[in-house]
Enzyme design. Structure first.
Site, PDB file in Angstrom:
ATOM      1  N   SER A  48      68.125  11.162  -6.347  1.00 35.32           N
ATOM      2  CA  SER A  48      68.066  11.985  -5.139  1.00 35.32           C
ATOM      3  C   SER A  48      66.711  12.629  -4.903  1.00 35.32           C
ATOM      4  CB  SER A  48      69.138  13.078  -5.188  1.00 35.32           C
ATOM      5  OG  SER A  48      68.893  13.953  -6.261  1.00 35.32           O
ATOM      6  N   ASP A 355      68.464  23.914  -3.105  1.00 37.62           N
ATOM      7  CA  ASP A 355      69.904  24.078  -3.328  1.00 37.62           C
ATOM      8  C   ASP A 355      70.256  24.283  -4.800  1.00 37.62           C
ATOM      9  OD1 ASP A 355      69.422  21.579  -4.366  1.00 37.62           O
ATOM     10  OD2 ASP A 355      70.652  20.485  -2.926  1.00 37.62           O
ATOM     11  N   HIS A 358      67.443  20.551  -6.008  1.00 35.23           N
ATOM     12  CA  HIS A 358      66.366  19.884  -5.277  1.00 35.23           C
ATOM     13  C   HIS A 358      65.338  20.890  -4.776  1.00 35.23           C
ATOM     14  CE1 HIS A 358      70.102  17.473  -4.816  1.00 35.23           C
ATOM     15  NE2 HIS A 358      69.285  16.500  -5.187  1.00 35.23           N
TER      16      HIS A 358
END
Length: 390
Positions: A48, A355, A358
C-alpha cells in the site's frame, strides 16, 4: 506487557495497509555528469505504500477523506493525496500509474502498477478478511506482469488502427522502462505477529531471496533498470506508538521514541537487501540496480519533524484512536454508545502520519524529493539517471 501490545499493533498495521546499512545516514551526493534516461514507462511492484488503486479495485473502495487533498475524491491510495510513486512519475514526466487491477478508464501506455495494499514478498497463506493480507503477493504480481506483457504485446501487434494502441504500452518500451519496488513492510508486520524474534531473524534471508528472484525473472524478460526501496522504520508508525505509554521499559524505545526491536528488524532486512543488490549487479551484467534508503529518508523526516514544519510522528491525522478503541479513517462506528465518524484533521499538511500506518501527501512529497535526487541511493544517482550502471 508493552511487547504484547505492540504485537497487537502489528496486526492492526497489516490490516490498515489494506484500506544503507544502519539506516540513518545520508548517502554521498549524487553525480550530475550523466545524461537523463528518459524512461518511457514505470512498472511498479509493492504494497500500500505504492498501491494506486489495486486493492481498492479488487475489494472495497477506500472511503473519503482518502484522496481528498489532491484528487478531491478517493483515488485508491492509502493517503490524503499522492504517494511517493506518484511523485516519482512526476519527476520522470510520466502520468500517474494505473493499477493493473483497475478496469475502469485505465491507461497503460506509460506503465502499470501491480502493487496491492497488504501485499507481502512471501506468501502468508492467510485471508485478506482475517488479517488484511493481500491475495496478491510479489510472486502473483510478477505473474500478473507476465500476463500483462504478453497480452498487451499481442494486442498491440494485431491492432489495425493507431487508435487501438493508444492505451497500450509499446512492446519496445518494456526493456527501456524503470522497474520500481516498494515492498517488505508487511512481511515484517507478519513476522512480529506470528514468530519469535529468533525465528523471524532466521526467515529474513528467504524473504530477501524471494525479492531477488523477482528481479532476476524480470531481468530474464528484458528489464534492465531497477529502483529498489528498502523498508521504512516500521517501529515509528503512529498506530504502533499509540500503544506505548510512559514509562516504557529501558531500551524498548530508540532515541527518537520509536520501537527499537521493530526498527532493528527493518535494519536487518535492509542490510541483507543491500547485500543482495550488490550480488545481483554482478550476476546481471546489463542491469542498473539502484538501492534506495527509504528508511533513512523517513527516519530523517521523523527525527526533524518540528524543524521541517510537521507535528510529532505520534499525531495521526485521520481516524479515531483512543485507548484501545479504534475506528479507521473514513469509517463510522459506535464507541461507548456514541456514534463516531473517524474523519480527517483540519490540515493534513502538518502531519507525517495520515491514518496511523500511511504517510500524508505532504510527508510523501518531502520523502520523494529526498530520494529522487539520489541523496539516499546506492549508487548515488538521481531517479532520472537510474538507467546508468555504476
Amino acid at each position: 506487557m508493552e511487547t504484547g501490545r505492540v504485537l497487537v499493533a502489528s496486526v492492526l498495521v497489516i490490516y490498515a495497509l489494506v484500506i544503507s546499512v544502519g539506516g540513518e545516514e545520508d548517502a554521498s551526493s549524487p553525480s550530475a555528469s550523466v545524461s537523463a534516461c528518459e524512461f518511457p514507462a514505470i512498472y511498479n511492484f509493492g504494497d500500500s505504500n505504492s498501491d494506486t488503486g489495486g486493492i481498492s479495485a479488487a475489494f472495497y473502495a477506500m472511503p473519503s477523506p482518502y484522496g481528498d487533498t489532491f484528487f478531491n475524491r478517493p483515488a485508491g491510495r492509502g493517503s490524503d493525496g499522492r504517494l511517493i510513486i506518484d511523485f516519482i512519475a512526476e519527476k520522470l514526466g510520466l502520468p500517474y500509474l494505473s493499477s493493473y487491477l483497475d478496469s475502469i478508464r485505465s491507461n497503460f501506455r506509460h506503465g502499470a502498477n501491480f502493487a496491492s495494499g497488504g501485499a507481502t514478498i512471501r506468501r502468508q497463506n492467510e485471508s485478506w478478511f482475517d488479517n488484511g493480507v493481500s491475495p496478491f503477493p510479489l510472486d502473483i504480481q510478477f505473474v500478473q506482469y507476465d500476463q500483462f506483457k504478453g497480452r498487451t504485446t499481442t494486442l498491440y501487434n494485431q491492432a489495425q488502427e493507431l487508435s487501438d494502441t493508444q492505451d497500450l504500452p509499446r512492446p519496445e518500451d518494456f526493456s527501456k522502462a524503470l522497474y520500481t519496488f516498494d515492498i517488505g513492510q508487511n512481511d515484517l508486520a507478519a513476522g512480529f505477529r506470528k514468530m519469535s524474534t529468533e525465528k523471524f531473524l532466521a526467515e529474513i534471508p528467504d524473504i530477501v531471496n524471494q525479492l531477488a528472484a523477482a528481479i532476476r525473472s524480470l531481468y530474464d524478460r528484458g528489464a534492465r533498470a531497477f529502483w529498489i526501496h528498502n523498508t521504512g522504520p516500521i517501529g515509528c508508525l503512529g498506530v504502533t506508538l499509540h500503544y506505548i505509554h510512559d514509562p516504557s521499559p529501558t531500551g524498548y524505545l530508540d532515541r527518537q521514541g520509536c520501537v527499537k526491536f521493530q526498527n532493528d528488524m527493518a535494519r536487518q532486512f535492509n542490510r541483507l537487501l543491500k547485500q543482495k543488490v550488490i550480488q545481483l549487479r554482478k550476476e546481471l551484467p546489463f542491469s542498473a540496480i539502484t538501492y534506495v534508503n527509504v528508511f533513512a529518508a523517513k527516519y530523517k523526516l521523523i527525527s526533524n519533524a518540528k524543524k521541517l514544519g510537521f507535528f510529532d510522528k505520534t499525531k495521526i491525522c485521520c481516524g479515531y484512536h483512543e485507548d484501545y478503541d479504534h475506528l479507521w479513517c473514513g469509517n463510522k462506528g459506535k464507541i461507548n454508545g456514541s456514534e463516531i465518524y473517524a474523519g480527517s484533521c483540519e490540515d493534513p499538511s502538518l502531519y507525517i502520519s495520515w491514518d496511523g500506518v500511511h504517510y500524508t501527501e505532504a510527508a510523501n512529497h518531502w520523502i520523494a524529493n529526498q530520494i529522487a535526487s539520489g541523496s539516499f541511493s546506492d549508487p548515488p544517482v538521481s531517479i532520472t539517471n537510474a538507467c546508468h550502471r555504476p
